[in-house]
Design a protein around this motif. Structure first.
Motif, PDB file in Angstrom:
ATOM      1  N   PRO A 134      -9.987  20.932 -40.080  1.00 55.56           N
ATOM      2  CA  PRO A 134      -9.496  19.732 -39.402  1.00 55.56           C
ATOM      3  C   PRO A 134     -10.645  18.852 -38.929  1.00 55.56           C
ATOM      4  CG  PRO A 134      -9.344  21.637 -37.951  1.00 55.56           C
ATOM      5  CD  PRO A 134      -9.719  22.161 -39.297  1.00 55.56           C
ATOM      6  N   THR A 135     -10.432  17.551 -38.999  1.00 53.27           N
ATOM      7  CA  THR A 135     -11.410  16.617 -38.428  1.00 53.27           C
ATOM      8  C   THR A 135     -11.147  16.413 -36.945  1.00 53.27           C
ATOM      9  OG1 THR A 135     -10.028  14.713 -38.996  1.00 53.27           O
ATOM     10  CG2 THR A 135     -11.686  15.397 -40.619  1.00 53.27           C
ATOM     11  N   VAL A 136      -9.922  16.730 -36.509  1.00 56.78           N
ATOM     12  CA  VAL A 136      -9.525  16.644 -35.099  1.00 56.78           C
ATOM     13  C   VAL A 136      -8.727  17.889 -34.736  1.00 56.78           C
ATOM     14  CG1 VAL A 136      -8.158  15.392 -33.369  1.00 56.78           C
ATOM     15  CG2 VAL A 136      -9.404  14.116 -35.126  1.00 56.78           C
ATOM     16  N   VAL A 137      -9.069  18.522 -33.620  1.00 57.39           N
ATOM     17  CA  VAL A 137      -8.227  19.568 -33.047  1.00 57.39           C
ATOM     18  C   VAL A 137      -7.770  19.065 -31.684  1.00 57.39           C
ATOM     19  CG1 VAL A 137      -8.033  21.945 -32.246  1.00 57.39           C
ATOM     20  CG2 VAL A 137      -9.425  21.418 -34.263  1.00 57.39           C
ATOM     21  N   HIS A 138      -6.465  18.888 -31.563  1.00 56.23           N
ATOM     22  CA  HIS A 138      -5.880  18.348 -30.335  1.00 56.23           C
ATOM     23  C   HIS A 138      -5.168  19.480 -29.605  1.00 56.23           C
ATOM     24  CE1 HIS A 138      -3.413  14.857 -28.363  1.00 56.23           C
ATOM     25  NE2 HIS A 138      -3.736  15.796 -27.497  1.00 56.23           N
ATOM     26  N   PHE A 139      -5.782  19.952 -28.512  1.00 55.44           N
ATOM     27  CA  PHE A 139      -5.192  21.005 -27.697  1.00 55.44           C
ATOM     28  C   PHE A 139      -4.226  20.384 -26.691  1.00 55.44           C
ATOM     29  CE2 PHE A 139      -9.061  23.108 -29.137  1.00 55.44           C
ATOM     30  CZ  PHE A 139      -8.638  24.412 -29.373  1.00 55.44           C
ATOM     31  N   HIS A 140      -2.976  20.844 -26.715  1.00 52.74           N
ATOM     32  CA  HIS A 140      -2.034  20.465 -25.674  1.00 52.74           C
ATOM     33  C   HIS A 140      -1.944  21.554 -24.618  1.00 52.74           C
ATOM     34  CE1 HIS A 140       0.160  16.635 -26.364  1.00 52.74           C
ATOM     35  NE2 HIS A 140      -0.417  16.741 -27.539  1.00 52.74           N
ATOM     36  N   HIS A 141      -2.685  22.600 -24.806  1.00 52.10           N
ATOM     37  CA  HIS A 141      -2.781  23.654 -23.784  1.00 52.10           C
ATOM     38  C   HIS A 141      -3.749  24.727 -24.254  1.00 52.10           C
ATOM     39  CE1 HIS A 141      -1.459  24.707 -19.861  1.00 52.10           C
ATOM     40  NE2 HIS A 141      -0.339  24.042 -19.963  1.00 52.10           N
ATOM     41  N   TYR A 142      -4.097  25.613 -23.333  1.00 52.43           N
ATOM     42  CA  TYR A 142      -4.925  26.776 -23.657  1.00 52.43           C
ATOM     43  C   TYR A 142      -4.338  28.050 -23.048  1.00 52.43           C
ATOM     44  CZ  TYR A 142      -6.517  25.104 -19.096  1.00 52.43           C
ATOM     45  OH  TYR A 142      -6.551  24.625 -17.812  1.00 52.43           O
ATOM     46  N   ILE A 143      -3.372  27.885 -22.130  1.00 55.05           N
ATOM     47  CA  ILE A 143      -2.783  29.072 -21.507  1.00 55.05           C
ATOM     48  C   ILE A 143      -2.023  29.891 -22.557  1.00 55.05           C
ATOM     49  CG2 ILE A 143      -0.568  28.036 -20.836  1.00 55.05           C
ATOM     50  CD1 ILE A 143      -0.881  29.614 -18.162  1.00 55.05           C
ATOM     51  N   HIS A 144      -2.004  31.202 -22.367  1.00 57.74           N
ATOM     52  CA  HIS A 144      -1.389  32.190 -23.263  1.00 57.74           C
ATOM     53  C   HIS A 144      -2.190  32.386 -24.554  1.00 57.74           C
ATOM     54  CE1 HIS A 144       1.982  32.381 -20.599  1.00 57.74           C
ATOM     55  NE2 HIS A 144       2.363  31.133 -20.850  1.00 57.74           N
ATOM     56  N   MET A 145      -3.215  31.562 -24.790  1.00 63.78           N
ATOM     57  CA  MET A 145      -4.037  31.711 -25.998  1.00 63.78           C
ATOM     58  C   MET A 145      -5.484  32.017 -25.650  1.00 63.78           C
ATOM     59  SD  MET A 145      -2.484  28.508 -28.182  1.00 63.78           S
ATOM     60  CE  MET A 145      -2.644  27.381 -26.788  1.00 63.78           C
ATOM     61  N   GLY A 146      -6.028  31.315 -24.656  1.00 63.84           N
ATOM     62  CA  GLY A 146      -7.409  31.543 -24.257  1.00 63.84           C
ATOM     63  C   GLY A 146      -8.286  30.331 -24.457  1.00 63.84           C
ATOM     64  N   LEU A 147      -9.157  30.097 -23.478  1.00 62.20           N
ATOM     65  CA  LEU A 147     -10.104  28.987 -23.564  1.00 62.20           C
ATOM     66  C   LEU A 147     -11.106  29.171 -24.704  1.00 62.20           C
ATOM     67  CD1 LEU A 147     -10.939  28.332 -19.804  1.00 62.20           C
ATOM     68  CD2 LEU A 147     -10.074  26.629 -21.414  1.00 62.20           C
ATOM     69  N   GLU A 148     -11.272  30.417 -25.147  1.00 59.91           N
ATOM     70  CA  GLU A 148     -12.259  30.680 -26.206  1.00 59.91           C
ATOM     71  C   GLU A 148     -11.963  29.911 -27.489  1.00 59.91           C
ATOM     72  OE1 GLU A 148     -11.621  34.925 -24.396  1.00 59.91           O
ATOM     73  OE2 GLU A 148     -10.474  33.068 -24.578  1.00 59.91           O
ATOM     74  N   LEU A 149     -10.694  29.519 -27.691  1.00 59.98           N
ATOM     75  CA  LEU A 149     -10.358  28.758 -28.898  1.00 59.98           C
ATOM     76  C   LEU A 149     -11.146  27.453 -28.965  1.00 59.98           C
ATOM     77  CD1 LEU A 149      -6.454  29.118 -29.187  1.00 59.98           C
ATOM     78  CD2 LEU A 149      -8.230  30.564 -30.181  1.00 59.98           C
ATOM     79  N   ILE A 150     -11.363  26.848 -27.807  1.00 63.14           N
ATOM     80  CA  ILE A 150     -12.099  25.579 -27.779  1.00 63.14           C
ATOM     81  C   ILE A 150     -13.543  25.803 -28.225  1.00 63.14           C
ATOM     82  CG2 ILE A 150     -12.912  23.719 -26.271  1.00 63.14           C
ATOM     83  CD1 ILE A 150     -10.377  24.237 -24.555  1.00 63.14           C
ATOM     84  N   ARG A 151     -14.158  26.840 -27.706  1.00 60.16           N
ATOM     85  CA  ARG A 151     -15.541  27.128 -28.115  1.00 60.16           C
ATOM     86  C   ARG A 151     -15.608  27.501 -29.602  1.00 60.16           C
ATOM     87  NH1 ARG A 151     -19.896  27.884 -25.151  1.00 60.16           N
ATOM     88  NH2 ARG A 151     -18.775  28.322 -23.217  1.00 60.16           N
ATOM     89  N   GLU A 152     -14.590  28.196 -30.090  1.00 61.59           N
ATOM     90  CA  GLU A 152     -14.574  28.571 -31.509  1.00 61.59           C
ATOM     91  C   GLU A 152     -14.521  27.338 -32.404  1.00 61.59           C
ATOM     92  OE1 GLU A 152     -15.217  30.750 -34.562  1.00 61.59           O
ATOM     93  OE2 GLU A 152     -15.047  31.728 -32.608  1.00 61.59           O
TER      94      GLU A 152
END
Length: 410
Positions: free
Chosen positions: A97-115
């Protein structure tokens, strides 16, 4: 315009979880899809997966369920690290993806953003903030724990330590540092209200990295006024949403209980809400006791589907949002105005950005059943009051315009 490949990440799929944030994320995805844009919707689920796989699909191969969980709700850390550095990373590498749009991080983990940042360094990372979870460890509500539900105006490690004495101020200091280290990787934060932006600005997020974009609504026909019998006033009220202590349903029921006997004969309240059975036993008992006292004045209908909203609004004169926490931008406000109905709402948070007292509805003092009672009496007193506020209701931002604004942010 740049040809984007857009990955929208949500903490739930609206087919399974009907919160406002899930609906907002999914509406945006469906609008991108309608426009022919290359987009994928990734939604976390707590349903068991087939064969232990981290991913499955629903509706189409563009709607992916992420079978994962968190183990640490204090630091929002994934309960299965392998899902982050193996399955989620592989998804990023495959889709690019050229854009990843997070509408939340709860129940998944903040680590997804760093990944995302580690795996695709040039990909734009956007995050829509829907509440104050990063700031407040009390479910992101910024309400003090306890029966009084006292509003919190500003967090600090010392104050948070008082709210949660089992943790030290140092724990909250390190929590803030950790979350901010992840948030630093985000290119732009989107908020549906200025109030929420002001809270995050005070917390330390740079103002230039935040922008207000209202949750877009699908285009629907404005509903005709509910037909009245001779001598009837506009006394049909409704509540739509989750039933929990923060939503103020107890305040709402107490307000109807305070109505004079003659007024009670002219009003009715429909509660369209779910999840009462999942609340603390003391709260459940309070709600059931109030319902029993009010008898035929109130009808508890349970949950509803999004496509049923128009039909339910047809028989409604006023929608009430009695929240006792700093709501950001409840989806029900835009939905109600989209259908042409006025609102009565608490005078706090993002609610007062949308409901202008005496213009498109009425506001009352948050948490005060007596103040809400007065607003109800005013609403059902003269039909001219309804005609006046209804004439000034503006259509909310459409999902099409909302998508165009987001694309410019991307």
């Amino acid at each position: 315009m740049t040809e984007h490949r857009i990955l929208i990440v949500s903490h739930g799929h609206p087919d399974q979880s009907k919160g406002g944030a899930e609906v907002a994320a999914y509406n945006l995805f469906k609008e991108y899809e309608r426009q022919g844009l290359d987009t994928v919707f990734l939604a976390r689920t707590d349903l068991p997966s087939h064969g232990g796989s981290a991913f499955s699909t629903v509706n189409s191969d563009r709607e992916i369920l992420f079978h994962t969980h968190m183990s640490d709700f204090f630091l929002f850390q994934s309960g299965c690290k392998k899902h982050v550095w193996q399955e989620f990373r592989a998804l990023l590498q495959r889709y690019k993806p050229t854009v990843v749009h997070f509408h939340h991080y709860i129940h998944m983990g903040l680590e997804l953003i760093r990944e995302v940042r580690n795996t695709l360094p040039d990909t734009r990372i956007i995050m829509t903030l829907h509440e104050y979870l990063a700031i407040c460890a009390n479910n992101g509500q910024m309400v003090k724990p306890g029966k009084q539900m006292k509003l919190c105006y500003k967090s600090s490690p010392t104050d948070c330590g008082r709210c949660f004495p089992e943790r030290s101020p140092a724990d909250f200091f390190l929590r803030e540092k950790y979350i901010k280290s992840i948030f630093n990787l985000v290119d732009m934060f989107v908020s549906p209200s200025q109030f929420l932006i002001d809270r995050y600005k005070a917390w330390g997020i740079p103002e230039e990295k935040m922008v207000v974009v209202e949750n877009g609504q699908p285009e629907v026909q404005t509903l005709a006024p509910r037909p009245l019998v001779e001598g009837e006033t506009r006394g049909r009220f409704a509540f739509f949403g989750q039933i929990n202590p923060f939503k103020g349903v107890d305040v709402l029921l107490e307000a109807f209980k305070l109505l004079p006997e003659d007024a009670r004969e002219r009003v009715h309240l429909d509660i369209h809400g779910s999840n009462l059975e999942g609340q603390p036993e003391e709260f459940q008992e309070k709600i059931h006791r109030l319902l029993e006292n009010l008898g035929d004045v109130v009808t508890l209908h349970g949950s509803y589907e999004s496509h049923e909203l128009g039909r339910l609004m047809e028989q409604t004169d006023w929608v009430i949002i009695p929240s006792v926490w700093w709501e950001n931008s409840p989806m029900v406000i835009q939905e109600t105005f989209n259908h042409g109905r006025p609102m009565i709402g608490s005078d706090i948070g993002g609610i007062v950005e949308k409901i202008i007292d005496g213009v498109n509805g009425y506001c009352f003092r948050s948490g005060s059943s007596n103040s809400l009672k007065q607003a109800i009496l005013k609403a059902c007193g003269e039909n001219e009051n309804w005609n006046l506020v209804t004439s000034d209701i503006s259509k909310p931002l459409s999902i099409g315009e909302c998508s165009r604004i987001h694309l410019s942010i991307y």
